[in-house]
Design a protein around this motif. Structure first.
Motif, PDB file in Angstrom:
ATOM      1  N   PRO A   1      16.074  23.045   5.582  1.00 51.29           N
ATOM      2  CA  PRO A   1      16.968  22.091   4.933  1.00 51.29           C
ATOM      3  C   PRO A   1      16.474  20.658   5.141  1.00 51.29           C
ATOM      4  N   LEU A   2      16.793  19.808   4.195  1.00 46.94           N
ATOM      5  CA  LEU A   2      16.288  18.436   4.249  1.00 46.94           C
ATOM      6  C   LEU A   2      16.843  17.699   5.460  1.00 46.94           C
ATOM      7  N   ASP A   3      15.975  16.965   6.105  1.00 53.03           N
ATOM      8  CA  ASP A   3      16.343  16.241   7.319  1.00 53.03           C
ATOM      9  C   ASP A   3      16.854  14.852   6.923  1.00 53.03           C
ATOM     10  N   TYR A   4      18.121  14.806   6.519  1.00 53.36           N
ATOM     11  CA  TYR A   4      18.664  13.534   6.034  1.00 53.36           C
ATOM     12  C   TYR A   4      18.673  12.480   7.139  1.00 53.36           C
ATOM     13  N   GLU A   5      19.099  12.896   8.325  1.00 52.81           N
ATOM     14  CA  GLU A   5      19.159  11.937   9.436  1.00 52.81           C
ATOM     15  C   GLU A   5      17.765  11.377   9.727  1.00 52.81           C
ATOM     16  N   GLY A   6      16.770  12.286   9.684  1.00 56.35           N
ATOM     17  CA  GLY A   6      15.395  11.847   9.908  1.00 56.35           C
ATOM     18  C   GLY A   6      14.962  10.829   8.872  1.00 56.35           C
ATOM     19  N   ALA A   7      15.386  11.056   7.616  1.00 56.78           N
ATOM     20  CA  ALA A   7      15.011  10.135   6.550  1.00 56.78           C
ATOM     21  C   ALA A   7      15.643   8.771   6.783  1.00 56.78           C
ATOM     22  N   VAL A   8      16.910   8.776   7.203  1.00 51.23           N
ATOM     23  CA  VAL A   8      17.583   7.502   7.488  1.00 51.23           C
ATOM     24  C   VAL A   8      16.862   6.779   8.618  1.00 51.23           C
ATOM     25  N   LYS A   9      16.472   7.558   9.622  1.00 57.26           N
ATOM     26  CA  LYS A   9      15.768   6.971  10.757  1.00 57.26           C
ATOM     27  C   LYS A   9      14.446   6.353  10.303  1.00 57.26           C
ATOM     28  N   ALA A  10      13.725   7.077   9.443  1.00 53.05           N
ATOM     29  CA  ALA A  10      12.448   6.557   8.953  1.00 53.05           C
ATOM     30  C   ALA A  10      12.652   5.308   8.122  1.00 53.05           C
ATOM     31  N   MET A  11      13.764   5.253   7.420  1.00 49.21           N
ATOM     32  CA  MET A  11      14.009   4.109   6.549  1.00 49.21           C
ATOM     33  C   MET A  11      14.422   2.879   7.355  1.00 49.21           C
ATOM     34  N   LEU A  12      15.134   3.105   8.458  1.00 48.35           N
ATOM     35  CA  LEU A  12      15.603   1.969   9.244  1.00 48.35           C
ATOM     36  C   LEU A  12      14.667   1.648  10.403  1.00 48.35           C
TER      37      LEU A  12
ATOM     38  N   SER B   1       7.548   5.327   4.751  1.00 46.54           N
ATOM     39  CA  SER B   1       7.676   5.522   6.191  1.00 46.54           C
ATOM     40  C   SER B   1       8.008   6.962   6.554  1.00 46.54           C
ATOM     41  N   GLY B   2       8.187   7.811   5.558  1.00 48.26           N
ATOM     42  CA  GLY B   2       8.451   9.206   5.890  1.00 48.26           C
ATOM     43  C   GLY B   2       8.608  10.054   4.645  1.00 48.26           C
ATOM     44  N   VAL B   3       8.074  11.284   4.674  1.00 46.73           N
ATOM     45  CA  VAL B   3       8.265  12.222   3.575  1.00 46.73           C
ATOM     46  C   VAL B   3       8.866  13.489   4.160  1.00 46.73           C
ATOM     47  N   PHE B   4       9.966  13.924   3.609  1.00 45.56           N
ATOM     48  CA  PHE B   4      10.675  15.079   4.157  1.00 45.56           C
ATOM     49  C   PHE B   4      10.828  16.111   3.056  1.00 45.56           C
TER      50      PHE B   4
ATOM     51  N   VAL C   1      11.924  10.785   0.289  1.00 45.45           N
ATOM     52  CA  VAL C   1      10.874   9.866   0.707  1.00 45.45           C
ATOM     53  C   VAL C   1      11.557   8.597   1.190  1.00 45.45           C
ATOM     54  N   SER C   2      11.192   8.143   2.387  1.00 47.68           N
ATOM     55  CA  SER C   2      11.791   6.915   2.908  1.00 47.68           C
ATOM     56  C   SER C   2      10.796   5.772   2.789  1.00 47.68           C
ATOM     57  N   MET C   3      11.323   4.604   2.461  1.00 45.64           N
ATOM     58  CA  MET C   3      10.483   3.411   2.372  1.00 45.64           C
ATOM     59  C   MET C   3      10.966   2.391   3.377  1.00 45.64           C
ATOM     60  N   ARG C   4      10.026   1.697   3.966  1.00 43.33           N
ATOM     61  CA  ARG C   4      10.405   0.600   4.852  1.00 43.33           C
ATOM     62  C   ARG C   4       9.329  -0.466   4.787  1.00 43.33           C
TER      63      ARG C   4
ATOM     64  N   GLY D   1       0.820  -1.205   0.000  1.00 40.27           N
ATOM     65  CA  GLY D   1       0.000   0.000   0.000  1.00 40.27           C
ATOM     66  C   GLY D   1       0.847   1.245   0.000  1.00 40.27           C
ATOM     67  N   ILE D   2       1.312   1.610  -1.193  1.00 46.40           N
ATOM     68  CA  ILE D   2       2.153   2.804  -1.335  1.00 46.40           C
ATOM     69  C   ILE D   2       1.264   3.987  -1.703  1.00 46.40           C
ATOM     70  N   ASP D   3       1.351   5.055  -0.937  1.00 42.45           N
ATOM     71  CA  ASP D   3       0.693   6.307  -1.286  1.00 42.45           C
ATOM     72  C   ASP D   3       1.785   7.358  -1.445  1.00 42.45           C
ATOM     73  N   LEU D   4       1.885   7.936  -2.631  1.00 41.95           N
ATOM     74  CA  LEU D   4       3.000   8.838  -2.873  1.00 41.95           C
ATOM     75  C   LEU D   4       2.646   9.812  -3.988  1.00 41.95           C
ATOM     76  N   GLU D   5       3.044  11.072  -3.799  1.00 41.82           N
ATOM     77  CA  GLU D   5       2.881  12.039  -4.879  1.00 41.82           C
ATOM     78  C   GLU D   5       4.242  12.556  -5.291  1.00 41.82           C
ATOM     79  N   LEU D   6       4.433  12.697  -6.593  1.00 44.59           N
ATOM     80  CA  LEU D   6       5.679  13.247  -7.106  1.00 44.59           C
ATOM     81  C   LEU D   6       5.368  14.557  -7.819  1.00 44.59           C
ATOM     82  N   PRO D   7       5.841  15.684  -7.283  1.00 42.32           N
ATOM     83  CA  PRO D   7       5.558  16.962  -7.922  1.00 42.32           C
ATOM     84  C   PRO D   7       6.423  17.175  -9.159  1.00 42.32           C
ATOM     85  N   LYS D   8       5.904  17.975 -10.087  1.00 48.64           N
ATOM     86  CA  LYS D   8       6.693  18.244 -11.290  1.00 48.64           C
ATOM     87  C   LYS D   8       7.813  19.231 -10.969  1.00 48.64           C
TER      88      LYS D   8
END
Lengths: 342, 503
Positions: free
Chosen positions: B230-241, B223-226, B215-218, B23-30
């Motif tokens: 500035p982009l929260d890279y650490e947060g994205a890693v956390k969401a992915m793991l 599992s997270g959209v950032f 966008v993080s997937m797990r 169940g992936i819900d995701l939007e990709l902006p142009k």
């Protein structure tokens, strides 16, 4: 890998079909022929099937060895007929013993394999082309000494000499003797040779590290090389196995025929390749394997014997073989991929 | 919502009993680059394959600018305007054709007419190449080009379709930093043209450079959209793991006696000779751009090539292996890069893959002792944390990170004098990377370890000492403590290390 490991995961219906479909098909065929013809399910008929496939089966073992290293040997048929002519020549023209005939043939087979292998690994000729060239070479070569005639006692040689040698009884024994097995004169020598060679090649491929490395080469030669495997040596070995087994087939054919018949052995190449490829489908192996090859050869034998007993005309045989091969290849490739099992 | 190029809703995909997308819900902006992160096995590749028409989803919908989009073949996806550049570069090009034919391949394949108008094709190809800043002669065969140019050819070919969505699957994994830079410039230009870009990568430097949102997937879900700057890279890693990733802190031990000494080694006739000691218990990272001579050095160590000058001494004895087998015999092992082409034996199970180089040690009279090899495999599976159901699982059933662990395990299963690991973190997620790295360091005692990495992050994470190569020679050495990254990067770029202290 071959059924001796119990996986906990349940097989899906598709996986079941892929794994056992071909064996079920064969069992069904046996049942059908047994019911339709009262003579089919007898020991004699079984032995006849074995005998008809024994030489093809031996050659198919050689094809399997080359397929394992991701090669292909098109020259096996002509290697076998060359052995047929050579053994006849040794005994009839040179008047030497059966043992020498066998020794010469085995050496010839090993040499052919060696040349094939060197052409492929040293000269970098693609395997199909190298062995195709070898096939033509041998087909031509075996005709030169007798100016294209079959070899038999009393024939006139190109230099006007009349041949006086004969096929020795011990040589003919290889092709014509039948061992007693519950029933008198039941098992022909060639069947025993097939079974013994089958077990040896199977053991080599499945149980030894050399077989393991040959399979690794067939799957990813570069990775095998980087793991320290002498890829070229194993490839040459595979072609030598193929050449020697083909010459064994040729010897048995000569011993059965009792003359150096230039025209025999036409079907050997196609039949043995078909047997090895049908073997891919047995137990869902999807790769060359010795057990499957033997089953493949048997399958063709059963089918032809059954059809013959049901009075199907001989000229339909090739068509039937072709159909079986295509079905087996579909089992192997199309079905196993769609199932997501790989 | 004209800003949304792609809208994915409730997408699911299962292979047999294995639910990969849940169940992936995701939007990709142009006009934006969306970076997609996920551990190996999270379902990234499957999502990409659904979007580019290789797999068909079980349920859910995808909208492309409001229109229903569910391709049943790659050709359909391309004609709808969804173009994918795959990880393995050679999938995207035909090496034996010239650049022009490659660029116009889809037109040739689907076009009308029987004869080719070579002049017209070349002119059009030149136009395409120019548009993306690809500076090559279109008459050259693609097989003569470097990896980066091949990659650009593949992308240029994709651009011929005027894509609405461009999917890049780890496009930089085989590129040098400079080559990657060119790719990023191209992506910037495409973004400005309003193309929606989905960028899949494990590399933090890539993501920081190029992404507008992460966008993080797990486990088959987002599992997270950032998207806040500035982009929260650490947060994205956390969401992915599913948890935070701790910083690696290295404890650099005292290096032991030299195991392998390279003396006045010249890799090429005209390259500057260098000497290098590899010590017992020490992990040395060798870093440098593609073409800096790292691979050549690894080849020399492993007996695949001979140096132009100089010699090696292994524990005091002259070491000049004739081939790989001789190197292995001397206890010098190498895990090659690009595992798919150089290491993995498809169709073999985990055990057979691990014991491949050492079948002799698991055999009596040529016959393999299954108990012995299974014991080794069990040890490596638990040591490296290889996730599998059984050691007889087919190698193809493992995720990329676990396959890589098997490949590393193949050479860690036996004791070695020198272990050369060539890009051991290629295409693995950060967790697998940490697992492998920790194991390498943990077992370092008793051998010299060399790790070839192009990424500086990876070098800093694993090494006691970092050696920089450029122009087929060593430009500098650094003890991995309070390291001056700018100095290292200058050397990587080929600047002489006159004033820089070498340890």
């Amino acid at each position: 890998m071959q059924g001796n490991e119990t996986k906990k995961a349940r097989l899906t219906p598709m996986e079941l079909v892929i794994k056992y479909g071909f064996l079920v098909l064969m069992a069904g065929l046996l049942l059908f022929f047994s019911l339709s013809s009262e003579f089919f399910a007898t020991p004699r008929s079984a032995v006849f099937i074995f005998q008809s496939v024994s030489i093809t089966g031996i050659l198919a073992l050689g094809v399997t060895a080359t397929l394992v290293v991701d090669g292909f040997d098109l020259s096996i048929g002509s290697t076998a007929t060359s052995a047929l002519m050579l053994s006849s020549y040794v005994m009839v023209v040179w008047e030497m013993s059966a043992m020498w005939a066998v020794v010469f043939c085995l050496i010839m087979g090993a040499l052919v394999g060696l040349v094939n292998g060197l052409l492929i690994v040293k000269m970098k000729v693609p395997d199909l082309l190298a062995t195709l060239g070898m096939m033509f070479l041998l087909v031509g070569l075996q005709r030169i000494p007798t100016e294209g005639r079959s070899i038999s006692t009393g024939m006139v040689m190109p230099d006007g000499r009349v041949t006086e040698g004969v096929f020795s009884p011990s040589f003919l024994y290889l092709g014509r003797h039948k061992f007693d097995f519950f029933i008198e004169n039941l098992i022909p020598v060639s069947v025993v040779v097939l079974l013994v060679l089958g077990v040896i090649v199977w053991g080599f491929m499945e149980l030894t590290r050399h077989g393991r490395l040959m399979y690794a080469i067939g799957s990813n030669a570069r990775a095998a090389e980087l793991a320290g495997t002498n890829v070229n040596r194993y490839k040459v070995l595979a072609y030598m196995i193929s050449g020697v087994l083909a010459s064994v087939g040729g010897i048995l054919l000569a011993a059965r025929l009792g003359r150096g018949d230039i025209a025999s052995g036409n079907n050997l190449l196609l039949d043995s390749v078909a047997a090895a490829l049908i073997g891919f489908a047995v137990l869902g192996a999807a790769k060359p394997n010795v057990f499957g090859t033997i089953i493949g050869a048997l399958f063709i034998g059963i089918l032809l014997q059954g059809l013959t007993m049901m009075n199907a005309p001989y000229y339909t045989q090739d068509f039937v073989k072709g159909a079986v091969l295509v079905v087996a290849l579909v089992f192997t490739f199309a079905l196993s991929k769609r199932g997501g099992a790989h | 919502m004209q800003n949304t190029a792609v809208k994915i809703q409730g997408l699911t995909k299962a292979f047999g009993a294995n639910n990969v997308l849940r169940g992936i819900d995701l939007e990709l902006p142009k006009g934006q680059v969306t970076a997609l992160m996920g551990a190996n096995g999270a379902g990234k590749s499957t999502l990409v394959k659904v979007l580019c028409g290789v797999h068909v989803a079980n349920a859910g919908s995808v909208g492309l600018y409001g229109a229903h989009y569910m391709p049943s073949s790659p050709a359909e996806a391309i004609s709808a305007g969804v173009v994918t550049v795959h990880q393995s570069i050679n999938d995207g090009v035909v090496p034996d054709l010239d650049v022009a034919s490659n660029l116009m391949l889809d037109e040739l394949a689907g076009g009308a007419g029987f004869f080719m108008n070579t002049r017209k094709i070349r002119a059009k190809a030149r136009e395409l190449a120019e548009a993306i800043g690809l500076d090559v002669d279109v008459r050259h065969e693609v097989s003569e080009l470097g990896l980066a140019d091949r990659q650009l050819v593949a992308i240029a070919r994709a651009m011929a379709h005027k894509p609405k969505l461009l999917i890049l699957d780890e496009p930089t994994s085989s590129l040098s930093a400079k080559e990657a830079g060119r790719l990023f410039e191209l992506i910037d230009r495409l973004r400005a043209q309003g193309v929606a870009i989905l960028y899949i990568s494990h590399r933090s430097s890539d993501i920081k450079r190029i992404a507008d949102r992460i966008v993080s997937m797990r486990d088959g879900k987002i599992s997270g959209v950032f998207d806040d700057k500035p982009l929260d890279y650490e947060g994205a890693v956390k969401a992915m793991l599913g948890r935070a990733m701790s910083e690696v802190s290295l404890d650099i031990p005292q290096a032991g006696a030299p195991v392998l000494r390279l003396e006045n080694m010249a890799l090429q006739p005209d390259s500057k000779p260098f000497s290098l000691d590899l010590r017992d218990g020490e992990v040395v990272a060798i870093t440098g751009l593609v073409g800096s001579g790292k691979s050549e050095l690894a080849d020399v160590l492993y007996g695949q090539a001979r140096p132009a000058a100089g010699q090696m001494k292994l524990k005091g004895e002259v070491y000049a292996p004739r081939n790989q087998a001789a190197a292995i015999k001397a206890g010098v092992f190498r895990t090659p890069k690009d595992r798919a082409t150089n290491a993995v034996i498809q169709g073999f199970d985990i055990t057979k893959n691990i014991t491949l180089p050492f079948t002799e040690r698991h055999a009596v009279g040529g016959f393999i002792k299954h108990m012995s090899e299974r014991k080794t495999t069990r040890r490596m599976v638990s040591d490296l944390g290889i996730i599998c159901q059984h050691q007889s699982d087919d190698i193809g059933s493992l995720s990329g990170g676990n396959q890589q662990k098997v490949m590393v395990g193949r050479w860690m299963a036996e004791a070695s004098n020198v272990l050369v690991l060539d890009e051991p973190f290629q295409g693995v997620d950060i967790q697998a990377r940490r697992d492998i790295g920790a194991k390498i360091r943990e077992t370092a005692k008793g051998r010299a370890t060399v790790v070839m990495v192009a990424e500086m992050d990876e070098a800093v994470e694993i090494a006691d000492r970092i050696v920089v190569m450029a122009e087929h020679t060593i430009k500098g050495e650094h003890r991995n403590e309070n390291i001056d990254l700018n100095a290292v990067l200058a050397q990587v770029a080929g600047v002489e290390s006159g004033q820089l202290n070498a340890r």
